[in-house]
Each structure stands twice: as structure tokens, then as C-alpha cells.
Motif scaffolding. Structure first.
Motif, PDB file in Angstrom:
ATOM      1  N   THR A  97      -1.039   7.323  -4.669  1.00 17.01           N
ATOM      2  CA  THR A  97      -2.139   6.846  -3.837  1.00 17.01           C
ATOM      3  C   THR A  97      -2.591   7.945  -2.876  1.00 17.01           C
ATOM      4  O   THR A  97      -1.794   8.825  -2.511  1.00 17.01           O
ATOM      5  CB  THR A  97      -1.733   5.598  -3.026  1.00 17.01           C
ATOM      6  OG1 THR A  97      -2.822   5.197  -2.191  1.00 17.01           O
ATOM      7  CG2 THR A  97      -0.523   5.880  -2.150  1.00 17.01           C
ATOM      8  N   GLU A  99      -3.970   7.001  -0.032  1.00 18.45           N
ATOM      9  CA  GLU A  99      -3.983   6.273   1.239  1.00 18.45           C
ATOM     10  C   GLU A  99      -2.751   6.586   2.075  1.00 18.45           C
ATOM     11  O   GLU A  99      -1.680   6.864   1.562  1.00 18.45           O
ATOM     12  CB  GLU A  99      -4.059   4.772   0.964  1.00 18.45           C
ATOM     13  CG  GLU A  99      -4.255   3.910   2.199  1.00 18.45           C
ATOM     14  CD  GLU A  99      -4.360   2.435   1.876  1.00 18.45           C
ATOM     15  OE1 GLU A  99      -4.673   1.647   2.776  1.00 18.45           O
ATOM     16  OE2 GLU A  99      -4.124   2.071   0.701  1.00 18.45           O
ATOM     17  N   LYS A 100      -2.945   6.551   3.389  1.00 17.09           N
ATOM     18  CA  LYS A 100      -1.883   6.716   4.385  1.00 17.09           C
ATOM     19  C   LYS A 100      -1.279   8.114   4.416  1.00 17.09           C
ATOM     20  O   LYS A 100      -0.107   8.281   4.779  1.00 17.09           O
ATOM     21  CB  LYS A 100      -0.792   5.662   4.193  1.00 17.09           C
ATOM     22  CG  LYS A 100      -1.284   4.247   4.442  1.00 17.09           C
ATOM     23  CD  LYS A 100      -0.169   3.237   4.302  1.00 17.09           C
ATOM     24  CE  LYS A 100      -0.685   1.822   4.554  1.00 17.09           C
ATOM     25  NZ  LYS A 100       0.370   0.803   4.396  1.00 17.09           N
ATOM     26  N   ASP A 134      -7.682   6.564   4.489  1.00 12.68           N
ATOM     27  CA  ASP A 134      -7.815   5.196   4.007  1.00 12.68           C
ATOM     28  C   ASP A 134      -7.630   5.174   2.487  1.00 12.68           C
ATOM     29  O   ASP A 134      -7.223   6.171   1.888  1.00 12.68           O
ATOM     30  CB  ASP A 134      -9.172   4.612   4.409  1.00 12.68           C
ATOM     31  CG  ASP A 134     -10.355   5.409   3.858  1.00 12.68           C
ATOM     32  OD1 ASP A 134     -10.158   6.219   2.916  1.00 12.68           O
ATOM     33  OD2 ASP A 134     -11.471   5.251   4.363  1.00 12.68           O
ATOM     34  N   LYS A 135      -7.932   4.060   1.850  1.00  9.65           N
ATOM     35  CA  LYS A 135      -7.714   3.926   0.409  1.00  9.65           C
ATOM     36  C   LYS A 135      -8.580   4.873  -0.413  1.00  9.65           C
ATOM     37  O   LYS A 135      -8.277   5.135  -1.588  1.00  9.65           O
ATOM     38  CB  LYS A 135      -7.973   2.486  -0.030  1.00  9.65           C
ATOM     39  CG  LYS A 135      -9.397   2.012   0.183  1.00  9.65           C
ATOM     40  CD  LYS A 135      -9.554   0.564  -0.260  1.00  9.65           C
ATOM     41  CE  LYS A 135     -10.988   0.079  -0.069  1.00  9.65           C
ATOM     42  NZ  LYS A 135     -11.143  -1.343  -0.506  1.00  9.65           N
TER      43      LYS A 135
END
Length: 204
Positions: A97, A99-100, A134-135
């Protein structure tokens, strides 16, 4: 003089004050406005100070007119876009991912307040802000002071290795008409890979 004729320019000193010395005729009104903002500030186009210079009495030899103009400092914004290093796209591979991911924004050199009096706001090497993607792999921070910064990853997102690159960001003054200096930063990261072994055995 025709209406709107420039009579005199006055430049502010270190204390922010300026004085006009023009010999003005009585019985007329005059405008004072800012034509050039100080370095690091936006020109104040809304405030026009108007005063009427008229005769008062035979005992008043001088009239004084004062006005305070206010300037907003130019701010800066950094927008970060994270990409997969192999695909060059903001799309993660497999179960990974974007994200984060956590990035730190640091002062490359001392960040100094533009007023010339406050001094150093952030010392060189000091962390100024934290950005978390973010995503879509995006993050941003605004309201920054002008100066030289760098962005470095603190924590990678799941499925990717940490990026040790320091990305320099130069946020310099772009003139009195630009209220916010913006910079777009693209960072790429390597997805983690796992080796595996295939062993073929006979039915016997």
C-alpha cells in the motif's frame, strides 16, 4: 497635476516607517498606497489612505498625517506524491500500500522570519512538519515560511522498503503578487520482494 499623478515615493527603513517630504498645495486631497511590498510579503492592494490637506488656522504651521499599512507574509505549500519505483505509478503492487507512509520535513538551512526582527524560526536540521500519505499516496503541508527544506521518509508504508533519499525543496520568494509559493514533489519507493524456492520431487 492630473488626478492619479505620482508625486513622490517613500521607502520604509529597518523600523518599517517612511516619510514623505513633498511640498503639497493646500486645498486638495491625496492618496497614499503601496506600490512595492517588502521582500517576503504580499503587496497590500486593498488599503488606500486618503487625506485632505486644507487650511486650518493661522496658528497651525504644520499638519501631520499618519497611516499604518499591513502586509501578509508569503506562505509556502509542499504537495507530495508517492509512486511505485518499478511501475512509476501511484498504484501499489500486490498486497502493498502507498497509504500511511510518514515523511519528515526538515530545515536545510536556518529558516528566518521575513520581518527582519523575529530572527530564526527553525534551525538547520530541525524538523518542521510531518506528512502522512493517504490511500492515493498523497500528502501536503501549507503555511510554511520561505526557505530551504528537505523531505525524508521516516516510516515506509506496508509492503515497501524505507527510502533514505533526502529530497531538497527550495521555497523562494516569487514576487509580491504570489501569495503562496507551491512545490510538487514526487517520491518513489521500492516494493519488498520475497525469494522462494521450488523443489520438484518424483512420485517415487
Amino acid at each position: 497635476m492630473k488626478k492619479g499623478t505620482l508625486i513622490q515615493k517613500a521607502t520604509t527603513g529597518a523600523d518599517g516607517t517612511a516619510k514623505f517630504t513633498a511640498d503639497l498645495p493646500l486645498g486638495f486631497s491625496y492618496d497614499v498606497k503601496e506600490v512595492q511590498a517588502p521582500e517576503g510579503y504580499v503587496r497590500n492592494t486593498d488599503d488606500v489612505y486618503t487625506f485632505a490637506f486644507s487650511y486650518t488656522n493661522d496658528k497651525e504651521a504644520k499638519q501631520t498625517f499618519k497611516h499604518t499599512f499591513k502586509n501578509e507574509r508569503v506562505t509556502a505549500k509542499i504537495s507530495l506524491q508517492k509512486q511505485d519505483k518499478e511501475t512509476k505509478k501511484a498504484v501499489p503492487q500486490g498486497d502493498a500500500t502507498l497509504e500511511k507512509a510518514v515523511y519528515g520535513l526538515y530545515a536545510r538551512a536556518d529558516i528566518v522570519h521575513p520581518d527582519g526582527a523575529t530572527g530564526v524560526v527553525y534551525k538547520a536540521g530541525e524538523q518542521v512538519a510531518t506528512l502522512t500519505t493517504d490511500k492515493n499516496g498523497q500528502a501536503s503541508v501549507d503555511g510554511l515560511y520561505l526557505g530551504n527544506y528537505y523531505v525524508k521518509e521516516i516510516t515506509p508504508p506496508e509492503g515497501y522498503t524505507v527510502d533514505t533519499t533526502e529530497y531538497d525543496v527550495d521555497l523562494t520568494y516569487e514576487g509580491q503578487e504570489v501569495a503562496e509559493v507551491t512545490r510538487d514533489l514526487t517520491v518513489q519507493e521500492q516494493v519488498k520482494k520475497q525469494a522462494f524456492q521450488l523443489i520438484k520431487i518424483s512420485e517415487d
